[in-house]
Design an enzyme around this catalytic site. Structure first.
Site, PDB file in Angstrom:
ATOM      1  N   CYS A  41      -9.986  -1.687  -0.650  1.00  9.23           N
ATOM      2  CA  CYS A  41     -11.348  -2.019  -1.064  1.00  9.23           C
ATOM      3  C   CYS A  41     -11.699  -1.306  -2.362  1.00  9.23           C
ATOM      4  CB  CYS A  41     -12.335  -1.613   0.022  1.00  9.23           C
ATOM      5  SG  CYS A  41     -11.979  -2.314   1.640  1.00  9.23           S
ATOM      6  N   LYS A  72       2.106 -16.199  -6.603  1.00  7.54           N
ATOM      7  CA  LYS A  72       2.009 -15.170  -5.572  1.00  7.54           C
ATOM      8  C   LYS A  72       1.975 -15.776  -4.181  1.00  7.54           C
ATOM      9  CE  LYS A  72       1.756 -10.925  -4.281  1.00  7.54           C
ATOM     10  NZ  LYS A  72       2.942 -10.087  -4.455  1.00  7.54           N
TER      11      LYS A  72
END
Length: 628
Positions: free
Chosen positions: A2, A623
């Site tokens: 985060c 990705k």
């Protein structure tokens, strides 16, 4: 994982906090939020799932309605990467106490949140989210209003910190103390920015680099009280005997914003390689208690695990290589047959599946199309599906019967590094859980294996500290047209992964082979000056593989190839046969890949850089592969 930001000073906090969140978007996130405290004791929280633009739209809507509550010169901000609770508005940060007076943002995991939540619920506290974070703010509120530190906001935070277990960064603000922020860290990073009449706090310096270049990095188990005029660092007990240079680090930031996002590294991939100790540690966190493997979130009971009679592992690319390694561990610990299949091939050969089959689907993104279709096929055959994934709330975990999340955090580089090691750790947790449920390992044996796994992050750090020689080798071999990789047993999937990394990043022909197959064809490729990288098994390996691979190395050298050997540091017998030796710590056979992979990652990145290629964004690759 985060992104966290806090500001206290003389300027409006809102724009500073939102701009900081925008600078930390590179970390990856699934929701965002902001808390603002005005001088009149008002606390306003706005949070939204999805992109930061959603939060900005909510703030704009508040402006158009009344504009109240978005002022003030103290603020917190957060971009969330979900670990506890789905990525929804209600689970987004910041979280508040029931009175709406205290706000918190959090990175990491509060390991003992379940008993703490039960304690609070028994006292009548109602929770508004599914997160572990909310426990912290309710505990601080109770301590502030009813505890022995009542009325003292910083002291109340410190009292609660001493009760928390796990790895975390927490930042609190209170409407009753509007000019103060209290922050703390254990294992996860936290840095302060020192401004002129203002202070910043963030997950990294990108949060405040546009405002100040003077920073402080907190040490382990330290807290800080911030006001516009300065800061005071203590331990969790409130002792302030700490010294700069010894206990925490003061430094001046010389990087630009682009470099700050990469932690001072030239590429995200290099940063992510360096983050592998924490990726493995965080993945293991909370999964061993009272001498037992604990996989609460995976939702398969011990009885269901006991009924399993065969295991299939499906994955693609690097995740497939982690599955190959899992096969060795799971078969060894459980005596169950394990098949590892490329997800793109799985459903086209009519695999034999039934209610007693466990299908383990491994995907970093949780959206890999071939793996998702393999999961759906397994479900039609009534097999139990366990997803191993790095992205909370993604499609594969939603469709699986159970899920075990890796906690590697966002991985920006296209080539997988830290998620690979985190997948290995998660796979091994599953293997130990199966062995425990089936009784194929005694509790003390399970505990011994787990303790060695738990020790790996420190050994990974040791390997990372010795990578300068590997970078030099990469420069030397960058002009080569071909590199071969050899391994035996668990070294074979590592060789495959090393070859894949070199293909992905350096666009170089590279092949990984089981060394025992050398005489069956690949030896024809050996010629003068060809680089051959060998992943050497431990000399303590009971299967005599060490001696067999030494024989392979001699065959290679006899044909003029250059040998680069990755071997354990106490392996003296290999030294005469290695043109270049890369040493790693000595560990049990099954755990060696967590160390031997790292030099191959660094080598591939170094070759790509020497050849002038973008390490983070190799051509033609994505990705997350969401098409078949």
């Amino acid at each position: 994982m985060c992104g966290i930001v806090g500001y206290v000073g003389h300027r409006p906090a809102r724009d500073i906090v939102v701009d900081a969140l925008r600078r930390m978007e590179y970390r990856g996130y699934d929701s965002a939020g902001i808390a603002l405290i005005d001088g009149n004791g008002g606390l306003t929280v706005r949070r939204r799932a999805g992109r930061l633009a959603n939060l900005e739209a909510t703030l704009a809507e508040t402006d158009s309605n009344d504009g109240d509550g978005l002022g003030g010169s103290t603020g917190l901000g957060h971009t969330r990467w979900a670990t506890h609770g789905r990525p929804t508005d209600r689970n987004a940060h910041p979280h508040r106490d029931a009175a709406g007076k205290i706000a918190v943002v959090h990175n990491g995991i509060i390991e003992n949140f379940a008993p703490l939540r039960a304690e609070l619920e028994a006292a009548g506290v109602e929770f508004a989210s599914d997160t572990d974070t909310e426990v912290a703010v309710h505990l601080v509120a109770r301590q502030y209003t009813q505890g022995d530190t009542a009325g003292d906001f910083p002291a109340s935070v410190l009292a609660v910190l001493q009760r928390l277990e796990g790895h975390f960064t927490l930042v609190f603000a209170s409407a009753d103390d509007p000019g103060t922020i209290v922050a703390a860290r254990r294992s996860t990073p936290l840095v302060l920015g020192i401004g002129d009449g203002e202070m910043f706090v963030g997950s990294d310096v990108a949060a405040f680099i546009e405002h100040t270049r003077d920073a402080v990095e907190l040490g382990q188990d330290q807290a800080v009280v911030l006001t516009a005029d300065g800061y005071r660092i203590t331990d969790f007990a409130g002792n302030d005997h700490l010294e700069a240079g010894r206990d925490f680090r003061e430094f001046h930031i010389d990087w630009d914003l682009n470099a700050a996002e990469k932690g001072g590294y030239d590429y995200f991939m290099l940063k992510e390689i360096a983050e592998q100790p924490s990726a493995v540690a965080d993945t293991l966190l909370g999964h061993f208690d009272k001498n037992r493997i604990v996989l609460d979130e995976q939702r398969l009971s011990d009885q269901e695990l006991r009924e399993i009679d065969k295991v299939f592992i499906v994955a693609c690319g690097t995740a497939y290589h982690s599955g190959l390694l899992a096969k060795y561990a799971i078969e060894h610990w459980t005596r169950l047959p394990v098949e590892v299949e490329l997800a793109s091939e799985f459903r086209y050969r009519d695999p034999v599946l039934d209610r007693s089959t466990l299908v383990i689907a491994i995907s970093q993104s949780g959206e890999t199309a071939d793996t998702l279709e393999a999961v759906r096929h397994a479900k039609t055959q009534k097999a139990k599906v366990l997803a191993i994934c790095n992205t909370n709330g993604s499609q594969i975990p939603r469709e699986a019967d159970a899920v075990l999340y890796t906690r590697a955090g966002p991985e920006i580089g296209v080539a997988a590094t830290k998620t690979f090691l985190a997948q290995i750790a998660a796979n091994y947790l599953v293997g130990l859980a199966l062995a425990q449920a089936r009784g194929t390992k005694y509790p003390d044996e399970v505990a011994r294996e787990y303790r060695e796994l738990e020790a790996m992050p420190d050994l990974i750090k040791r390997v990372l500290a010795g990578m300068d020689s590997v970078a030099a080798l990469a420069e030397r071999f960058a002009p080569s047209s071909t590199v071969l990789f050899l391994g035996r047993h668990v070294g074979y999937p590592v060789a495959l992964e090393g070859a894949l990394k070199l293909k992905e990043l350096a666009y170089m022909h590279a092949e990984g082979f089981a060394a025992g197959e050398l005489k069956h064809g690949p030896i024809a490729l050996i010629d003068e000056n060809l680089p051959v990288i060998v992943v050497m098994p431990s000399p303590k390996n009971a299967a005599m593989l060490h001696a067999k691979l030494l024989s392979n190395i001699r065959e290679i050298q006899a044909r003029g190839a250059v040998t680069v050997v990755i071997a354990e540091e106490d392996d003296d017998t290999v030294r005469p046969y290695a043109d270049h030796l890369i040493e790693i710590p000595s560990v049990s056979t099954l755990f060696q890949p967590l160390l031997s992979t790292i030099p191959l990652q660094v080598f591939a990145a170094g070759v790509a850089r020497a050849r002038g290629y973008d390490v983070d964004k190799p051509r033609n690759l994505a990705k997350s592969v969401t098409v078949e």
